[in-house]
Design a protein around this motif. Structure first.
Motif, short mmCIF file in Angstrom:
data_model
loop_
_atom_site.label_atom_id
_atom_site.label_comp_id
_atom_site.label_asym_id
_atom_site.label_seq_id
_atom_site.Cartn_x
_atom_site.Cartn_y
_atom_site.Cartn_z
N LEU A 25 24.83 -7.27 63.58
CA LEU A 25 24.72 -6.99 62.15
C LEU A 25 25.29 -5.62 61.80
O LEU A 25 25.92 -5.44 60.76
N GLN A 26 25.09 -4.64 62.68
CA GLN A 26 25.67 -3.32 62.44
C GLN A 26 27.19 -3.37 62.52
O GLN A 26 27.87 -2.68 61.76
N ALA A 27 27.73 -4.20 63.39
CA ALA A 27 29.18 -4.36 63.48
C ALA A 27 29.73 -5.04 62.23
O ALA A 27 30.88 -4.80 61.85
N ALA A 28 28.89 -5.83 61.55
CA ALA A 28 29.28 -6.47 60.29
C ALA A 28 28.94 -5.58 59.09
O ALA A 28 28.91 -6.05 57.96
N SER A 29 28.68 -4.30 59.34
CA SER A 29 28.41 -3.27 58.33
C SER A 29 27.18 -3.52 57.47
O SER A 29 27.17 -3.27 56.28
N TYR A 30 26.11 -4.02 58.10
CA TYR A 30 24.82 -4.12 57.42
C TYR A 30 23.95 -2.94 57.84
O TYR A 30 24.06 -2.43 58.96
N LYS A 31 23.09 -2.51 56.93
CA LYS A 31 22.10 -1.47 57.24
C LYS A 31 20.90 -2.18 57.86
O LYS A 31 20.24 -2.99 57.20
N VAL A 32 20.63 -1.91 59.14
CA VAL A 32 19.65 -2.70 59.90
C VAL A 32 18.48 -1.82 60.35
O VAL A 32 18.68 -0.68 60.75
N LYS A 33 17.29 -2.40 60.28
CA LYS A 33 16.07 -1.75 60.77
C LYS A 33 15.33 -2.72 61.66
O LYS A 33 15.32 -3.93 61.39
N ARG A 34 14.69 -2.18 62.68
CA ARG A 34 13.82 -3.01 63.51
C ARG A 34 12.44 -3.03 62.87
O ARG A 34 11.88 -1.98 62.57
N ALA A 35 11.92 -4.22 62.65
CA ALA A 35 10.60 -4.36 62.02
C ALA A 35 9.61 -4.88 63.05
O ALA A 35 9.99 -5.50 64.04
N GLY A 36 8.35 -4.62 62.83
CA GLY A 36 7.32 -5.09 63.74
C GLY A 36 7.16 -4.16 64.94
O GLY A 36 7.63 -3.04 64.95
N GLY A 37 6.51 -4.66 65.97
CA GLY A 37 6.19 -3.85 67.13
C GLY A 37 7.18 -3.79 68.17
O GLY A 37 8.20 -3.73 68.49
N PRO A 65 18.46 -13.51 46.51
CA PRO A 65 17.31 -12.61 46.46
C PRO A 65 17.74 -11.15 46.35
O PRO A 65 18.70 -10.73 47.00
N ALA A 66 17.03 -10.42 45.54
CA ALA A 66 17.32 -8.99 45.39
C ALA A 66 16.50 -8.23 46.43
O ALA A 66 15.28 -8.33 46.47
N GLY A 67 17.18 -7.51 47.27
CA GLY A 67 16.48 -6.75 48.31
C GLY A 67 16.72 -5.27 48.14
O GLY A 67 17.34 -4.82 47.17
N ASP A 68 16.25 -4.50 49.09
CA ASP A 68 16.44 -3.06 49.04
C ASP A 68 17.69 -2.63 49.80
O ASP A 68 17.95 -1.45 49.95
N GLY A 69 18.47 -3.60 50.28
CA GLY A 69 19.70 -3.29 50.98
C GLY A 69 19.54 -3.11 52.47
O GLY A 69 20.50 -2.83 53.17
N THR A 70 18.33 -3.25 52.97
CA THR A 70 18.06 -3.09 54.39
C THR A 70 17.73 -4.44 55.00
O THR A 70 16.86 -5.15 54.50
N VAL A 71 18.40 -4.78 56.08
CA VAL A 71 18.12 -6.01 56.80
C VAL A 71 17.10 -5.69 57.87
O VAL A 71 17.25 -4.72 58.62
N ARG A 72 16.04 -6.48 57.95
CA ARG A 72 14.98 -6.24 58.91
C ARG A 72 15.00 -7.31 60.00
O ARG A 72 15.00 -8.50 59.69
N VAL A 73 15.03 -6.87 61.24
CA VAL A 73 15.07 -7.76 62.39
C VAL A 73 13.76 -7.59 63.16
O VAL A 73 13.37 -6.46 63.49
N SER A 74 13.07 -8.70 63.42
CA SER A 74 11.79 -8.62 64.12
C SER A 74 11.68 -9.76 65.13
O SER A 74 12.44 -10.72 65.09
N ARG A 75 10.71 -9.64 66.01
CA ARG A 75 10.42 -10.65 67.02
C ARG A 75 9.03 -11.21 66.72
O ARG A 75 8.11 -10.44 66.44
N GLU A 76 8.90 -12.54 66.80
CA GLU A 76 7.63 -13.17 66.47
C GLU A 76 7.31 -14.26 67.49
O GLU A 76 8.21 -14.98 67.93
N THR A 77 6.03 -14.38 67.85
CA THR A 77 5.59 -15.45 68.74
C THR A 77 4.44 -16.24 68.13
O THR A 77 4.08 -17.28 68.66
N LYS A 78 3.89 -15.76 67.05
CA LYS A 78 2.72 -16.38 66.44
C LYS A 78 3.02 -17.81 65.97
O LYS A 78 3.98 -18.05 65.25
N GLY A 79 2.19 -18.76 66.37
CA GLY A 79 2.33 -20.14 65.94
C GLY A 79 3.48 -20.89 66.58
O GLY A 79 3.89 -21.93 66.10
N ARG A 80 4.02 -20.36 67.66
CA ARG A 80 5.17 -21.00 68.30
C ARG A 80 4.91 -21.30 69.78
O ARG A 80 5.84 -21.37 70.57
N GLY A 81 3.67 -21.41 70.15
CA GLY A 81 3.33 -21.74 71.53
C GLY A 81 3.68 -20.64 72.51
O GLY A 81 3.97 -20.91 73.67
#
Length: 120
Positions: A108-120, A39-55
Motif C-alpha cells: 500500500l505504501q508503494a501505491a502511495s497510500y498513507k498507511v497505519k498499523r491498527a490493533g495490537g 466512504p469519506a475517510g480521514d485519508g489514512t488506511v488502517r491495516v490490522s490482524r484479526e482472529t476473533k470468530g475465525r476459529g
C-alpha cells in the motif's frame, strides 16, 4: 368506496414511468439506490490482524480506503497476488487470509497510500 381510496393518499397505480424501484420509489432508469457511495475517510488506511470468530485463523484487514466497490475489488486482487493467498472484499473492508500485515503495508505504501498499523 370513495372514502377508502382517498385514504390511500392519491395515486395508486400508474404506467406512466414504467417499472419503479421499490426502495427509492424512482423509475428504474433513475434509481439512486444502486449508485456507488464512496466512504469519506480521514485519508489514512488502517491495516490490522484479526482472529476473533475465525476459529483461531488469522486474517489481515484493510480499512479506510476511499474507493468504490470496483476499486476495492481491484486493489484486493493486487494485495492477494502480492501475498500469494486468498481473500475477499466485504462491506468496504479488504480481508486477506493469513498474517500478512507487513506485506500489505509495504504494498500500500508503494501505491502511495498513507498507511497505519491498527490493533495490537
Amino acid at each position: 368506496m370513495k372514502s377508502k381510496l382517498s385514504s390511500l393518499g392519491g395515486l395508486v397505480y400508474s404506467t406512466e414511468a414504467g417499472r419503479m424501484c421499490p426502495a427509492c420509489r424512482q423509475p428504474v432508469a433513475q434509481c439512486i439506490c444502486k449508485q456507488a457511495v464512496v466512504p469519506a475517510g480521514d485519508g489514512t488506511v488502517r491495516v490490522s490482524r484479526e482472529t476473533k470468530g475465525r476459529g483461531g485463523k488469522a486474517v489481515t484487514l484493510v480499512k479506510g480506503l476511499a474507493l468504490d466497490a470496483t476499486g476495492l475489488t481491484a486493489l484486493g486482487k493486487q494485495l492477494k497476488a502480492a501475498c500469494g493467498t486468498g481473500g475477499t472484499v466485504k462491506d468496504g473492508v479488504i480481508e486477506i487470509q493469513g498474517d500478512h500485515v507487513d506485506k500489505v503495508m509495504t504494498a500500500l505504501q508503494a501505491a502511495s497510500y498513507k498507511v497505519k498499523r491498527a490493533g495490537g
